[in-house]
Design a protein around this motif. Structure first.
Motif, short mmCIF file in Angstrom:
data_model
loop_
_atom_site.label_atom_id
_atom_site.label_comp_id
_atom_site.label_asym_id
_atom_site.label_seq_id
_atom_site.Cartn_x
_atom_site.Cartn_y
_atom_site.Cartn_z
N TRP A 15 0.83 -1.20 0.00
CA TRP A 15 0.00 0.00 0.00
C TRP A 15 0.87 1.25 0.00
CZ3 TRP A 15 -0.47 3.32 4.37
CH2 TRP A 15 -1.41 4.33 4.23
N ALA A 16 1.91 1.27 0.83
CA ALA A 16 2.79 2.44 0.92
C ALA A 16 3.57 2.64 -0.38
CB ALA A 16 3.75 2.28 2.09
N ALA A 17 3.92 1.55 -1.07
CA ALA A 17 4.67 1.64 -2.32
C ALA A 17 3.75 1.90 -3.51
CB ALA A 17 5.47 0.36 -2.55
N ARG A 18 2.46 2.06 -3.24
CA ARG A 18 1.45 2.42 -4.24
C ARG A 18 1.20 1.35 -5.30
NH1 ARG A 18 -0.53 7.53 -4.66
NH2 ARG A 18 0.06 8.85 -2.93
N PHE A 19 1.32 0.09 -4.92
CA PHE A 19 0.96 -0.98 -5.83
C PHE A 19 -0.54 -1.25 -5.76
CE2 PHE A 19 5.48 -1.83 -5.60
CZ PHE A 19 5.76 -2.02 -6.94
N TYR A 20 -1.15 -0.98 -4.61
CA TYR A 20 -2.59 -1.15 -4.43
C TYR A 20 -3.15 0.08 -3.75
CZ TYR A 20 -1.65 -5.97 -5.63
OH TYR A 20 -1.25 -7.09 -6.30
N ALA A 69 13.78 -0.12 0.58
CA ALA A 69 13.49 0.54 1.85
C ALA A 69 12.11 0.11 2.30
CB ALA A 69 13.54 2.06 1.69
N VAL A 70 11.84 0.20 3.58
CA VAL A 70 10.52 -0.15 4.10
C VAL A 70 9.90 1.07 4.76
CG1 VAL A 70 10.94 -2.61 4.39
CG2 VAL A 70 11.54 -1.06 6.22
N SER A 71 8.59 1.19 4.60
CA SER A 71 7.86 2.31 5.17
C SER A 71 6.42 1.89 5.40
CB SER A 71 7.90 3.51 4.22
OG SER A 71 7.12 4.57 4.73
N GLU A 72 5.83 2.38 6.49
CA GLU A 72 4.43 2.10 6.78
C GLU A 72 3.52 3.21 6.31
OE1 GLU A 72 3.94 1.36 10.93
OE2 GLU A 72 4.58 -0.71 10.76
N THR A 73 4.09 4.35 5.91
CA THR A 73 3.27 5.48 5.51
C THR A 73 3.26 5.64 4.00
OG1 THR A 73 5.16 6.95 5.80
CG2 THR A 73 3.66 6.75 7.65
N ARG A 74 2.11 6.00 3.48
CA ARG A 74 1.94 6.20 2.05
C ARG A 74 2.32 7.64 1.71
NH1 ARG A 74 -1.53 3.34 -1.82
NH2 ARG A 74 -2.25 4.79 -3.41
N ARG A 75 3.22 7.77 0.77
CA ARG A 75 3.67 9.10 0.37
C ARG A 75 3.42 9.30 -1.11
NH1 ARG A 75 8.26 7.79 4.06
NH2 ARG A 75 7.77 8.91 5.97
N SER A 76 3.95 10.38 -1.66
CA SER A 76 3.73 10.66 -3.08
C SER A 76 4.40 9.59 -3.95
CB SER A 76 4.30 12.04 -3.42
OG SER A 76 5.70 12.04 -3.26
N ALA A 77 3.99 9.52 -5.20
CA ALA A 77 4.50 8.50 -6.12
C ALA A 77 6.02 8.56 -6.29
CB ALA A 77 3.80 8.60 -7.46
#
Length: 131
Positions: A15-20, A69-77
């Motif tokens: 989700w954070a990497a914007r795949f879904y 990298a790993v992240s739990e927050t969704r950021r810009s593309a």
């Protein structure tokens, strides 16, 4: 930009990497076996770490990538793209699929609808129907 987490849940990372678009959609895709981690089927709660290899299958498109990298927050593309590195084979596959889609024409778009009375009679004459 820093990403301080060591590991994160697979569904959150996707989700954070914007795949879904949502974690629910990501979880459903994982449960259906459309996401593999290091060649194995995974569960949504699987911990993802830097260096893991993911295979994501969406419709006709297969995306193979390495987690950078790993992240739990969704950021810009543009920031989301920093989370992973796609393999050259995957990029080439995406490019060939895009070219195929560009030159493909859907056969059903040529059908205008129901035949007119004149067209129906022409079809019947062609088929040899004497009704």
């Amino acid at each position: 930009m820093e990403f301080p987490e060591v590991s994160v849940r697979l569904d959150k990372w996707l989700w954070a990497a914007r795949f879904y678009k949502s974690r629910t959609i990501a979880s459903n895709a994982i449960e259906m076996g459309r996401v593999q981690v290091n060649g194995d089927r995974a569960k949504p709660a699987r911990a993802i770490r830097v260096g893991d290899r993911l295979l994501i299958v969406r419709e006709q498109e297969k995306t193979e990538l390495f987690v950078r990298a790993v992240s739990e927050t969704r950021r810009s593309a543009p920031l989301a793209k920093l989370l992973y590195e796609e393999t050259p084979e995957s990029l080439l596959n995406k490019q060939t699929l895009a070219e195929r889609r560009r030159f493909y024409s859907e056969p059903s778009h040529e059908i205008a609808g129901r035949p007119t009375k004149r067209n129906r009679r022409a079809l019947q004459n062609l088929r040899g129907y004497d009704g």
